[in-house]
Design an enzyme around this catalytic site. Structure first.
Site, PDB file in Angstrom:
ATOM      1  N   GLU A   1      -2.256  10.665  -0.749  1.00 38.34           N
ATOM      2  CA  GLU A   1      -3.487   9.880  -0.820  1.00 38.34           C
ATOM      3  C   GLU A   1      -3.907   9.438   0.569  1.00 38.34           C
ATOM      4  O   GLU A   1      -5.100   9.382   0.893  1.00 38.34           O
ATOM      5  CB  GLU A   1      -3.270   8.670  -1.730  1.00 38.34           C
ATOM      6  CG  GLU A   1      -4.539   7.880  -2.047  1.00 38.34           C
ATOM      7  CD  GLU A   1      -4.768   6.686  -1.116  1.00 38.34           C
ATOM      8  OE1 GLU A   1      -5.719   5.931  -1.338  1.00 38.34           O
ATOM      9  OE2 GLU A   1      -3.984   6.506  -0.153  1.00 38.34           O
TER      10      GLU A   1
ATOM     11  N   ASP B   1       0.847  -1.194   0.000  1.00 33.41           N
ATOM     12  CA  ASP B   1       0.000   0.000   0.000  1.00 33.41           C
ATOM     13  C   ASP B   1       0.885   1.247   0.000  1.00 33.41           C
ATOM     14  O   ASP B   1       1.124   1.825   1.041  1.00 33.41           O
ATOM     15  CB  ASP B   1      -0.896  -0.026   1.235  1.00 33.41           C
ATOM     16  CG  ASP B   1      -1.854   1.145   1.279  1.00 33.41           C
ATOM     17  OD1 ASP B   1      -2.059   1.777   0.228  1.00 33.41           O
ATOM     18  OD2 ASP B   1      -2.388   1.427   2.354  1.00 33.41           O
TER      19      ASP B   1
ATOM     20  N   HIS C   1      -1.495  -0.937   6.603  1.00 32.64           N
ATOM     21  CA  HIS C   1      -1.245   0.229   7.457  1.00 32.64           C
ATOM     22  C   HIS C   1      -0.335  -0.072   8.641  1.00 32.64           C
ATOM     23  O   HIS C   1      -0.388   0.631   9.642  1.00 32.64           O
ATOM     24  CB  HIS C   1      -2.557   0.838   7.962  1.00 32.64           C
ATOM     25  CG  HIS C   1      -3.186   1.777   6.998  1.00 32.64           C
ATOM     26  ND1 HIS C   1      -4.224   2.610   7.345  1.00 32.64           N
ATOM     27  CD2 HIS C   1      -2.934   2.018   5.694  1.00 32.64           C
ATOM     28  CE1 HIS C   1      -4.583   3.326   6.287  1.00 32.64           C
ATOM     29  NE2 HIS C   1      -3.813   2.973   5.279  1.00 32.64           N
TER      30      HIS C   1
END
Length: 536
Positions: free
Chosen positions: A341, A303, A470
């Site tokens: 983002e 990510d 995350h």
């Protein structure tokens, strides 16, 4: 926000770089032969075309072979090394992001692309401490919401006020939800979904709560994100469904807990990176994008470093074609590496807001990449319905065509796809709001894989698509090479179909001066964590 000054290389230096990079790219195994199979007539060189076009017989129609996985892997490893040298992160506003941008920029410029940076400021925030202490020394995980106020350094001690009843009442989205609930001086506990996190916070504060805890409706804690820094009064955190049940028992027993949520927020500057090829000004543009930044808490490889690596190698692989004209018509090809983002799609919002109505109308397609290397992956295609700008509003004309091409590309690889969540958590959102046809690929994040999905793609049912979502463990050792290869091949096929022979100009964009920025991202229709930081 007005567009920032662009940065361009001197023409002489650029021309030299083109010769070096074009020669290098054409030596890639198998690429030269497949390039010659394209129906791409040669174009006259000029200032808007910096790569030597490759001529080909007009009757040949084959799409070139996709980029090789080994080159994508090298980019991913570079992003990992960048993070390792910069405190384990590549977040916008940090040296790790700047180094990632310079790496991509250097390769793109050497390949002959016209690059520029779009600068903007944003409220950077990073977590300092997240802790929830319960009786008996228990400490379930809690996640601080972005832009929420901090607790005192020593934390806050209070009892818990859990909203019960039906889903509508338990979500705390109306003042009536707090009627009859002893909330003053306590930690309000509500379920995710139903309304924006900002509204939940305002109502809890109005009921006298000391802090707000949001219980996710999917495994793992909810990753919340408020609309703006300084607007909220309460510390806000997210917890898992299991922790929510535990807090209900603590509330029933009248026990207290100590909540510590600390973060630092400050204004910083960052940049999008844009790389263009083809005519500098023409009636049609195809944009492909992926966010380059990580969360502040980790290196962000799946990510979204893997997607950024796929996008980068797609651009480098296409370098011999970037001066060509598809079907005899000039097409500008833009590769966009988005910043911030993870702070609310800020880079892509800034870019689309900077486009005038005429320029927006020239964008025939936006193709997005998000988390395409998830270790417990799924092959998800953004459906046309997911690109509707709002309830009851149709998607931009052309979005359905993008979806069909992606599905066909996977079918050609012998793979089946499923629709991506319609949750508005990636960089296609500003394009959709501006009436631009959009589509993209997604590999999954926190969502648990179902038994049916495991039968379809393999992997482990019941486990998240990405258990390191995350987290600091989102490193280069844990992403799926197979998922990366499949997504890269499908993305290349669809990108080539638009960039070499695009649809007619997008003549019916929504005439907004900029994409609307609601108080917070849309509430997902499916049970997902409320208002995550982008997708990532």
């Amino acid at each position: 926000m007005p567009p920032a000054p662009s940065r361009a290389r001197p023409p002489a230096k650029a021309r030299a770089a083109v010769r070096r990079r074009t020669a290098h790219v054409l030596l890639r195994p198998g690429l030269a032969a497949t390039v010659l199979a394209l129906a791409v007539p040669a174009a006259a060189p000029g200032p808007a075309q910096r790569v030597t076009p490759v001529s080909a017989p007009a009757q040949a129609r084959a799409v070139p072979a996709p980029p090789g996985l080994a080159r994508i892997e090298r980019h991913v490893e570079k992003f990992q090394r960048v993070a390792d040298r910069n405190g384990g992160r590549r977040a916008s506003g940090t040296p790790g992001y700047d180094a990632s941008l310079r790496y991509a920029e250097s390769l793109l410029e050497s390949a002959g692309y016209r690059t520029r940076r779009e600068e903007f400021s944003f409220p950077y925030t990073e977590t300092l401490k997240e802790q929830l202490l319960l009786a008996g020394g228990r400490s379930p995980r809690v996640v601080v919401a972005g832009y929420a106020p901090s607790t005192p350094a020593a934390g806050l001690r209070a009892r818990f006020a859990v909203l019960r009843g039906g889903a509508e009442r338990a979500r705390g989205c109306a003042p009536a939800a707090y009627e009859g609930v002893r909330t003053a001086g306590r930690f309000a506990v509500v379920r995710a979904g139903g309304c924006a996190l900002d509204r939940k916070e305002r109502l809890a504060a109005g009921a006298g709560a000391r802090a707000l805890l949001v219980v996710n409706e999917a495994p793992g804690p909810s990753h919340g994100w408020l609309a703006a820094d300084g607007a909220a009064r309460l510390p806000v955190g997210g917890v898992s469904p299991g922790t929510g049940r535990l807090l209900a028992r603590e509330a029933a027993a009248g026990r207290t807990g100590v909540l510590t949520l600390r973060s630092r927020t400050e204004r910083r500057r960052t940049h999008n990176l844009l790389a263009d090829a083809g005519p500098a000004a023409f009636g049609r543009t195809v944009v492909a994008g992926a966010h380059l930044d990580s969360v502040p808490d980790g290196p962000g490889i799946n990510d979204n470093g893997v997607a950024a690596a796929v996008l980068l190698e797609t651009a480098l692989h296409a370098a011999p074609l970037t001066g060509a004209r598809g079907d005899g018509a000039g097409v500008r090809r833009r590769f966009a590496f988005w910043a911030a983002e993870e702070f609310g799609l800020l880079g892509s919002r800034h870019h689309v807001a900077s486009l005038g109505a005429r320029e927006r109308a020239r964008v025939t397609a936006y193709l997005n990449l998000e988390m395409v290397g998830s270790p417990n992956y799924g092959l998800y295609v953004l459906g046309a319905a997911a690109t509707a700008p709002g309830p009851g509003q149709p998607p931009a004309a052309g979005s359905g065509g993008i979806e069909r091409r992606f599905r066909a590309a996977f079918a050609a690889l012998g793979e089946r796809t499923r629709p991506a969540p319609a949750d508005g958590r990636s960089d296609y959102v500003p394009f959709v709001a501006a009436g631009i046809p959009a589509g993209g690929l997604y590999g999954g994040s926190f969502e648990p894989k179902t038994a049916g999905q495991a039968r379809l793609w393999g992997g482990r049912a019941g486990a998240p698509h990405d258990p390191c979502y995350h987290l600091p463990c989102d490193r280069s050792w844990q992403y799926s090479r197979r998922a990366t290869r499949l997504n890269s091949a499908a993305f290349w096929r669809v990108w080539a179909s638009y960039a070499l022979s695009p649809p007619a100009r997008n003549t019916h964009p929504r005439r907004t001066a900029a994409p609307p920025e609601p108080p917070s991202p849309p509430v997902p229709a499916a049970p997902v964590p409320l208002l995550t930081r982008g997708r990532s």
